[in-house]
Design a protein around this motif. Structure first.
Motif, PDB file in Angstrom:
ATOM      1  N   SER A 208      19.499  19.085  26.283  1.00  0.00           N
ATOM      2  CA  SER A 208      20.236  18.771  25.054  1.00  0.00           C
ATOM      3  C   SER A 208      19.279  18.579  23.886  1.00  0.00           C
ATOM      4  CB  SER A 208      21.076  17.515  25.262  1.00  0.00           C
ATOM      5  OG  SER A 208      22.042  17.716  26.274  1.00  0.00           O
ATOM      6  N   ALA A 209      18.127  17.916  24.150  1.00  0.00           N
ATOM      7  CA  ALA A 209      17.142  17.731  23.086  1.00  0.00           C
ATOM      8  C   ALA A 209      16.588  19.064  22.612  1.00  0.00           C
ATOM      9  CB  ALA A 209      16.011  16.830  23.581  1.00  0.00           C
ATOM     10  N   ILE A 210      16.320  19.966  23.523  1.00  0.00           N
ATOM     11  CA  ILE A 210      15.834  21.301  23.149  1.00  0.00           C
ATOM     12  C   ILE A 210      16.859  22.011  22.271  1.00  0.00           C
ATOM     13  CG2 ILE A 210      15.279  23.580  24.085  1.00  0.00           C
ATOM     14  CD1 ILE A 210      14.053  22.170  26.494  1.00  0.00           C
ATOM     15  N   ALA A 211      18.123  21.945  22.681  1.00  0.00           N
ATOM     16  CA  ALA A 211      19.171  22.600  21.904  1.00  0.00           C
ATOM     17  C   ALA A 211      19.288  21.997  20.511  1.00  0.00           C
ATOM     18  CB  ALA A 211      20.501  22.493  22.649  1.00  0.00           C
ATOM     19  N   ILE A 212      19.143  20.679  20.379  1.00  0.00           N
ATOM     20  CA  ILE A 212      19.254  20.024  19.071  1.00  0.00           C
ATOM     21  C   ILE A 212      18.139  20.470  18.150  1.00  0.00           C
ATOM     22  CG2 ILE A 212      19.065  17.793  17.918  1.00  0.00           C
ATOM     23  CD1 ILE A 212      20.566  16.593  20.308  1.00  0.00           C
TER      24      ILE A 212
ATOM     25  N   ALA B  66       9.379  21.362  15.293  1.00  0.00           N
ATOM     26  CA  ALA B  66      10.501  21.663  16.189  1.00  0.00           C
ATOM     27  C   ALA B  66      10.021  22.340  17.459  1.00  0.00           C
ATOM     28  CB  ALA B  66      11.523  22.538  15.459  1.00  0.00           C
ATOM     29  N   VAL B  67       9.073  23.291  17.293  1.00  0.00           N
ATOM     30  CA  VAL B  67       8.548  23.989  18.469  1.00  0.00           C
ATOM     31  C   VAL B  67       7.792  23.019  19.377  1.00  0.00           C
ATOM     32  CG1 VAL B  67       6.939  25.771  19.248  1.00  0.00           C
ATOM     33  CG2 VAL B  67       8.481  26.234  17.343  1.00  0.00           C
ATOM     34  N   GLU B  68       7.033  22.094  18.769  1.00  0.00           N
ATOM     35  CA  GLU B  68       6.319  21.100  19.571  1.00  0.00           C
ATOM     36  C   GLU B  68       7.298  20.216  20.337  1.00  0.00           C
ATOM     37  OE1 GLU B  68       3.933  19.062  16.789  1.00  0.00           O
ATOM     38  OE2 GLU B  68       2.311  20.572  16.765  1.00  0.00           O
ATOM     39  N   GLN B  69       8.372  19.794  19.656  1.00  0.00           N
ATOM     40  CA  GLN B  69       9.369  18.981  20.353  1.00  0.00           C
ATOM     41  C   GLN B  69      10.048  19.769  21.471  1.00  0.00           C
ATOM     42  OE1 GLN B  69      10.058  15.810  20.024  1.00  0.00           O
ATOM     43  NE2 GLN B  69       8.564  15.465  18.384  1.00  0.00           N
ATOM     44  N   ILE B  70      10.324  21.055  21.193  1.00  0.00           N
ATOM     45  CA  ILE B  70      10.960  21.893  22.215  1.00  0.00           C
ATOM     46  C   ILE B  70      10.029  22.060  23.416  1.00  0.00           C
ATOM     47  CG2 ILE B  70      11.722  24.242  22.718  1.00  0.00           C
ATOM     48  CD1 ILE B  70      12.871  24.344  19.889  1.00  0.00           C
ATOM     49  N   ARG B  71       8.732  22.299  23.111  1.00  0.00           N
ATOM     50  CA  ARG B  71       7.768  22.460  24.204  1.00  0.00           C
ATOM     51  C   ARG B  71       7.644  21.175  25.008  1.00  0.00           C
ATOM     52  NH1 ARG B  71       2.534  21.489  25.456  1.00  0.00           N
ATOM     53  NH2 ARG B  71       1.487  23.052  26.760  1.00  0.00           N
ATOM     54  N   GLU B  72       7.557  20.034  24.346  1.00  0.00           N
ATOM     55  CA  GLU B  72       7.435  18.765  25.054  1.00  0.00           C
ATOM     56  C   GLU B  72       8.650  18.494  25.920  1.00  0.00           C
ATOM     57  OE1 GLU B  72       6.901  13.989  24.074  1.00  0.00           O
ATOM     58  OE2 GLU B  72       6.703  15.486  22.478  1.00  0.00           O
ATOM     59  N   SER B  73       9.827  18.752  25.383  1.00  0.00           N
ATOM     60  CA  SER B  73      11.049  18.527  26.161  1.00  0.00           C
ATOM     61  C   SER B  73      11.142  19.489  27.334  1.00  0.00           C
ATOM     62  CB  SER B  73      12.279  18.671  25.258  1.00  0.00           C
ATOM     63  OG  SER B  73      12.263  17.700  24.231  1.00  0.00           O
TER      64      SER B  73
END
Length: 394
Positions: free
Chosen positions: A206-210, A229-236
């Motif tokens: 869900s976090a990746i989708a957000i 955003a990409v860093e957050q997506i990668r971390e998640s």
């Protein structure tokens, strides 16, 4: 011992020892000692060796066919009695009667008991009538020693063996039931953890989708926004992959994912609430913490919460009203320790499924958990590695 010395060798040894003992008694003059004479009393003394040999051979049938052995032994005893009655044959017959009561069918020992008692009474009456003196009752006592006494002894041994066999079967059944309960407790704990991890992975996705939606919704996203955003997506995604790997290891069988147990959702952030609840239940908790404000992988956080909760529950149920709790978190592990005095009127903690569940959680995370009583105190120590903080590779 049974494998090195089979039962047939035991039977053969008993038969040979009985025969040799009879020979010794014969050589010592133990022949024609009961009646002193009989219908065949004119026969030579060595003829008494024939029924004695047959009686010793009956010992070979003590396990294979005890009823047949006793029947043949009765015929041999009757022949020996007609020859005057030898001591060796009578003593070997006591072994045959004993074996029939121990190894024979249930009806056989009942028949032996009734028959031996009846024979003793009849022999006593016959002795009194034949001798014309009340001292003739000694003949009945002799029959009782030869038949009644080994029968009673054999019945006692048989009942003891039957009771021991029943107790052994009951102990095996209890052990199987306990093993099944332990396996069931482990399976339940794994299912609980799988449901928790299911929710964790769903949250990560869900976090990746957000974050992806936030970038796509911006009319003209800046490079900094895209990078964040990409860093957050990668971390998640890395965290979600790590959790997913563990979930696949947990789900050995298909099951209903269900909703996670609300009682297990909080982590170490709810440590004050756990301590407050324990104190409200009447347990005085001395809390020592270090680094509990660090960010933890959700699976480790859930497991630490569960272990703390179960250890405080054990301390409240089986302790004396106070416990020391230590929770220490550093860069590579979570350390949980509890120490409480044990009540003398109750069993030590760990008899239920709580300790099994705590150990299973620690083991599945790659950690360890040890617990046990020592010097009147119960000590628990759990070590959980923070391995999910490492990056996962695709």
């Amino acid at each position: 011992m049974t494998a090195r010395w089979p039962s047939w060798r035991t039977d053969l040894a008993i038969s040979l020892v009985s025969f040799l003992g009879g020979l010794v008694l014969y050589a010592a003059g133990g022949w024609r000692v009961f009646l002193g004479g009989g219908p065949w009393a004119h026969a030579p003394h060595w003829v008494l060796l024939v029924p004695m040999t047959v009686m010793a051979a009956c010992c070979l049938l003590r396990r294979l066919a005890p009823g047949t052995g006793e029947a043949v032994g009765l015929v041999a005893l009757a022949a020996d009695t007609l020859l005057g009655g030898s001591l060796g044959t009578a003593l070997i017959f006591t072994q045959v009667v004993y074996d029939a009561c121990v190894y024979g069918r249930p009806w056989l020992w009942r028949a032996n008991l009734i028959g031996s008692v009846a024979a003793s009474v009849l022999a006593a009456v016959a002795g009194v009538v034949a001798s014309g003196d009340w001292r003739g009752v000694v003949l009945g006592l002799v029959v009782a020693l030869v038949a009644v006494l080994p029968t009673v002894t054999g019945i006692s041994v048989r009942q003891y063996r039957d009771q021991a066999r029943v107790q052994r079967l009951r102990a095996e059944e209890i052990a199987r039931l306990a093993a099944w309960e332990r396996r069931q407790a482990v399976a339940d704990e794994r299912a609980r953890m799988a449901r928790e991890l299911h929710d964790v992975v769903a949250n990560q996705l869900s976090a990746i989708a957000i974050h992806a939606t936030a970038v796509l919704s911006a009319p003209d996203p800046s490079p900094q926004l895209v990078r964040r955003a990409v860093e957050q997506i990668r971390e998640s995604s890395v965290s979600g992959l790590a959790e997913m790997r563990q979930m696949i290891g947990l789900l050995r069988e298909d099951g209903d994912p269900g909703a996670a147990d609300p009682a297990t959702r909080p982590g170490l952030a709810s440590l004050p609430q756990l301590v407050a609840q324990a104190q409200a239940d009447g347990l005085a908790v001395e809390l020592h913490t270090g680094g509990v404000d660090r960010a933890l992988p959700v699976s480790v956080d859930f497991a630490a919460h569960r272990i703390v909760r179960e250890s405080l529950t054990n301390a409240w149920k089986h302790g004396t009203g106070s416990a020391v709790l230590r929770v220490d978190v550093d860069t590579d592990r979570v350390l949980i320790e509890t120490d409480n005095a044990l009540r003398t009127d109750g069993p030590p903690p760990g008899g239920g499924h709580g300790l099994i569940g705590m150990r299973e959680r620690a083991a599945l995370l790659g950690g360890t958990l040890s617990a046990g009583a020592e010097d009147g105190r119960w000590r628990l120590r759990a070590w959980l590695p923070l391995r999910h903080s490492e990056e996962a590779t695709v």
